[in-house]
Each structure stands twice: as structure tokens, then as C-alpha cells.
Design a protein around this motif. Structure first.
Motif, PDB file in Angstrom:
ATOM      1  N   GLY A   1       1.644   3.542  -3.157  1.00  0.00           N
ATOM      2  CA  GLY A   1       0.643   4.428  -3.744  1.00  0.00           C
ATOM      3  C   GLY A   1       0.451   4.202  -5.224  1.00  0.00           C
TER       4      GLY A   1
ATOM      5  N   TRP B   1      -3.814   1.356  -1.388  1.00  0.00           N
ATOM      6  CA  TRP B   1      -2.766   2.016  -2.164  1.00  0.00           C
ATOM      7  C   TRP B   1      -3.235   3.372  -2.685  1.00  0.00           C
ATOM      8  CZ3 TRP B   1      -4.265   3.016  -7.134  1.00  0.00           C
ATOM      9  CH2 TRP B   1      -5.227   2.181  -7.713  1.00  0.00           C
TER      10      TRP B   1
ATOM     11  N   SER C   1      -2.977   5.761   0.229  1.00  0.00           N
ATOM     12  CA  SER C   1      -1.567   6.144   0.344  1.00  0.00           C
ATOM     13  C   SER C   1      -1.199   7.202  -0.679  1.00  0.00           C
ATOM     14  CB  SER C   1      -0.680   4.909   0.170  1.00  0.00           C
ATOM     15  OG  SER C   1       0.688   5.264   0.126  1.00  0.00           O
TER      16      SER C   1
ATOM     17  N   TRP D   1       0.810  -1.222   0.000  1.00  0.00           N
ATOM     18  CA  TRP D   1       0.000   0.000   0.000  1.00  0.00           C
ATOM     19  C   TRP D   1       0.844   1.275   0.000  1.00  0.00           C
ATOM     20  CZ3 TRP D   1       0.950   3.216   4.077  1.00  0.00           C
ATOM     21  CH2 TRP D   1       1.552   2.661   5.203  1.00  0.00           C
ATOM     22  N   ARG D   2       2.030   1.215   0.631  1.00  0.00           N
ATOM     23  CA  ARG D   2       2.830   2.427   0.810  1.00  0.00           C
ATOM     24  C   ARG D   2       3.289   3.031  -0.517  1.00  0.00           C
ATOM     25  NH1 ARG D   2       5.936   4.911   5.095  1.00  0.00           N
ATOM     26  NH2 ARG D   2       5.095   3.395   6.567  1.00  0.00           N
TER      27      ARG D   2
ATOM     28  N   LEU E   1       2.086   8.800   6.554  1.00  0.00           N
ATOM     29  CA  LEU E   1       2.214   7.415   6.080  1.00  0.00           C
ATOM     30  C   LEU E   1       2.712   6.492   7.183  1.00  0.00           C
ATOM     31  CD1 LEU E   1       3.652   7.456   2.433  1.00  0.00           C
ATOM     32  CD2 LEU E   1       1.350   6.867   3.185  1.00  0.00           C
TER      33      LEU E   1
ATOM     34  N   GLN F   1       0.083  11.080   0.060  1.00  0.00           N
ATOM     35  CA  GLN F   1       1.336  11.642  -0.447  1.00  0.00           C
ATOM     36  C   GLN F   1       1.118  12.917  -1.254  1.00  0.00           C
ATOM     37  OE1 GLN F   1       4.047   8.518  -2.095  1.00  0.00           O
ATOM     38  NE2 GLN F   1       2.563   7.078  -1.239  1.00  0.00           N
TER      39      GLN F   1
END
Length: 447
Positions: free
Chosen positions: A221, A285, A288, A218-219, A327, A292
Motif C-alpha cells: 500500500g 498499491w 491496497s 501491491w500489498r 487483502l 487497509q
């Protein structure tokens, strides 16, 4: 667009206490199975899915009533004599062979009151993958009597208005492939009749395995791509020397199932509030990515507050990691979502859920190979179906292109299985070798 509408306040549809944390874990999107579900009835799923793509439903109309209507209709139109009906009844109705006339007849499998909630949810999952695909009818070759049967059925069908879930696909690439492959089958209705259940069970399993493998990414994005998951043909041996099978095989998948319930129930809490302008549910995602891109200055603090509130509400005795960004706090929240099932009354629930998922979705694709343990396998029926779907409208496809398309559909094989596949294709006569070296091997459809 700022993220306060997507992350905070949290989903108000779930019951919460004063901290903003839901009282219960709830799973209403991205996966159809609940904690106490039993295996679905694939025939019912087929009927329910057809209701969506055809915009028609059978309602309370039964196949017995249909038989009576067919008999009276054919006699009234003087298409048959009385004594001939007994022959037609034996041909089409005594063994339910009428269901083989056209996929449309499978609408009888979705008769009201004869399917379960899990059947509905699995059908809805596939309807969401088809992205609003609609079929007016199936173009199928039939005799004049079968055309009369279909005409009688058409008069009894009711309009079915289906509203798909408003959620962005979690695995967009796989969703596009499922839609493409279903369209390929829909213009070959006889083949669809034969392979409908295999098609659904295959993609239900692939979606389950790829979803569970993709959740930790998921991080990034970004839209997930197919994760390596290695299979062998069901007749092959699985020696311990086959490193890909060991590293990216059954055990990897089985372990990934454990995170399904914790992460998806937390995702439910992180969804946009329906009171806002935007009500579309989004994957982790995508959350995320929006974090961002967001300029929302209080987002990090909101997520931090939610993390501590969730930890307190669930009485989770673990320390959170140091966090320096929104995050990082989302990462702590997702860690807590898994940690809650290691303590108290919920202890082990995520593992029980994972075991249930494996039994319902993965059983046909798991075999025990003695000392090598469980491995993921594809039998010949699934291989032929997958091959036909991949070759699609083309006459033939290079073998290495076929393997690449297998990967796109979540199926990875090592070099040994590649050779077994070529041998299999040669045995059934749908392979061409353009050189003795084997570098130019083409595979054809079987239909």
C-alpha cells in the motif's frame, strides 16, 4: 472515504454478465501496448507528444504545402530573389533538414492519418508522465530565414486541446524524474532534437521494466521505489560470477513481463465506477492502501464473491488460498488473473504478450553474451544522455551521487561496471579526480 466507491461495484464501463465479471480482459490504463500491437514509430510519438506540450497541432497541413508557403512568403516579403530559392530548397527541404531547425518542426511527424493507435497511446503515456507540463515555445538560436520559416509555420498551426487520462501515476517517483529530465531537455532545444528519440525509448523501457517489477508489491500500500535491475556497458563481458547480473538482470525482467497483461487487465476491472463521484483510476498499491484504511464492513465479502464469480466465469480449475481479510481475497483475485492464462483458449496469451512487450520496448537494451545468455546493456549514447540528465543544471556531480541518481531512474550497476563507467568518462574527458585514491571522483556534463 469508504472503499465501496473504489472497489465495488466494479467498473461498469466493461461488459459484464450477471455475476459482475467482465466478459473480456481489457487494458486501457497504465500501459500503452495491446495484445496485437506492432512497434511504434518514435518520430510519430515525438510529434504527437509535442502537440500536447505545445498545445498545437499540424492537422492536415503537409510539409510540401509548407515548402510552397515558405517560397511564396519569402518572395512576397522580398527577402530573397527567385534564383536564391533553389539554394534554400536544397538546404532545408530536399533532405528534410527543415526539421532540424527547431523541435516545433517535428509537429509534421504527427500529421493526421500518418500515425497508428499505438503511436497515440505511447505519446499519451508520456503526456501523463509530464503531468500537464506546457511549453510556450522553444528558445532556439536561428538565422533570420529560419525565423521566417517558424513564423510561417505558426500561422498554420491549430489549437490542440488535450485531456490527459485521469489516473494516478503508478510509479510517482519515476514520473517526477521523467518530468524533470524533459524540462532540462526542453530548454536545450538543439540537444533535444538530437536526443528526443533516445530519451523516449529509454524511459519507455524503464517504465515498462519498473512497472512489471513493482506490480507484486501491491500489498504494501505504498508508492513503489525503483527495483534493482542490473546493466552492463555494451562492450563488457558478462561472466557467470557476476551474481547481481544473474539474480537481478535480464531473466528477472523477462519473467516479470509475463504478469503485465494479467495484472493490469484485472486492475482495469477493479477500477472505480464512472457513475460514482470519484473517477480517477488508481494503481493496485493505492487500492491496497485504501482497503487497509477502509471501514467498509462488507468489502471482504464483496471481494470474495467476485473471486468465486471470476473463477467460475473463466472456468479456472485451481484452488484458492485460505483468506482471512479483504487483502487476502484481493490476492486470490490477482492469482486468478494469472491462472486464467494457463488453461483453455487463453492459454499462453500472457507469455505472447510479454514477448511482444520485450520486442517493442526492450530490444535496444538486450544483448546476448553467449554462455552467459541475454544481459541488459547500455550503449555509450544512452550513458551520455543519462549522465547529462542526472548532472542536470549542476556543473558536476560526485560519482557516487551519479550512481544513486542512476538507481532512481531504474539503472543499477555492479562494482565492475562502475569502474568501466569511470574509464569511459575519463576517455571522453568529463571526469575529475580530486584525489589519487579515486574516492572523490566528479563527473561533468558533455553539453
Amino acid at each position: 472515504m469508504t472503499l465501496d466507491k473504489f472497489i465495488y461495484p466494479f467498473n461498469r464501463d466493461l461488459p459484464k454478465d450477471e455475476s459482475g465479471v467482465a466478459e473480456k480482459n481489457s487494458l486501457n490504463s497504465y500501459f500503452p501496448l495491446r495484445t496485437n500491437d506492432k512497434p511504434c514509430d518514435w518520430e510519430a510519438v515525438i510529434g504527437l507528444l509535442l502537440q500536447v506540450v505545445m498545445g498545437k497541432r499540424i492537422g492536415e497541413y503537409t510539409i510540401d504545402q509548407f515548402q510552397i508557403d515558405c517560397e511564396s512568403g519569402l518572395k512576397e516579403e522580398k527577402l530573397i530573389k527567385n534564383e536564391f530559392w533553389d539554394v534554400l530548397k536544397k538546404m532545408y527541404f530536399d533532405e528534410n533538414d527543415i526539421l532540424k531547425v527547431s523541435p516545433k518542426m517535428l509537429l509534421f511527424k504527427a500529421k493526421k492519418g500518418e500515425y497508428t493507435p499505438v503511436d497515440e497511446r505511447v505519446a499519451e503515456m508520456f503526456a501523463n508522465h509530464l503531468l500537464g507540463l506546457q511549453l510556450e515555445d522553444f528558445k532556439i538560436k536561428s538565422n533570420f530565414l529560419e525565423r521566417e520559416f517558424l513564423a510561417i509555420l505558426d500561422k498554420k498551426l491549430e489549437e490542440n486541446k488535450f485531456t490527459s487520462k485521469t489516473e494516478l501515476p503508478y510509479l510517482p517517483e519515476l514520473t517526477r524524474v521523467i518530468r524533470k529530465d524533459f524540462k532540462f531537455l526542453s530548454i536545450r532545444p538543439k540537444y533535444l532534437l538530437n536526443e528526443f528519440e533516445n530519451f523516449l525509448s529509454f524511459y519507455a523501457f524503464i517504465y515498462t521494466s519498473q512497472l512489471s517489477l513493482s506490480l507484486p508489491d501491491w500489498r504494501k500500500g505504498e508508492e513503489p521505489k525503483a527495483k534493482p535491475l542490473y546493466f552492463i556497458m555494451d562492450h563488457e563481458r558478462a561472466s557467470k560470477e557476476r551474481t547481481y547480473l544473474k539474480k537481478y538482470g535480464y531473466q528477472l525482467m523477462s519473467n516479470s513481463f509475463i504478469r503485465l497483461f494479467p495484472m493490469l487487465t484485472m486492475l482495469e476491472m477493479l477500477q472505480p465506477s464512472k457513475s460514482g463521484e470519484e473517477t480517477v483510476k488508481v494503481p493496485l498499491w493505492e487500492i491496497s492502501r485504501r482497503i487497509q484504511e477502509s471501514k467498509f464492513e462488507h468489502l471482504e465479502e464483496h471481494l470474495k464473491q467476485f473471486a468465486f464469480a471470476f473463477k467460475k466465469k473463466r472456468s479456472i480449475p485451481v484452488e484458492m488460498k485460505d483468506a482471512n481479510s479483504a487483502l487476502d481475497w484481493l490476492g486470490n483475485i490477482l492469482d486468478l488473473s494469472e491462472a486464467q492464462f494457463k488453461f483453455g483458449g487463453k492459454k499462453g496469451l500472457h507469455k505472447k504478450y510479454a514477448s511482444s512487450v520485450a520486442k517493442i520496448m526492450a530490444t535496444p537494451f538486450i544483448k546476448n553474451r553467449g554462455r552467459s545468455g541475454n544481459v541488459l546493456v547500455l550503449n555509450q549514447d544512452y550513458i551520455i544522455l543519462l549522465t547529462n540528465l542526472v548532472v542536470g543544471e549542476k556543473d558536476k556531480l560526485r560519482f557516487h551521487e551519479l550512481i544513486a541518481a542512476f538507481k532512481q531512474r531504474g539503472i543499477f550497476v555492479d562494482k565492475q561496471t562502475e569502474q568501466e563507467l569511470i574509464k569511459f568518462y575519463e576517455r571522453i574527458g568529463n571526469v575529475e579526480r580530486m584525489s589519487d585514491s579515486g574516492d572523490a571522483v566528479y563527473v561533468r556534463k558533455t553539453i
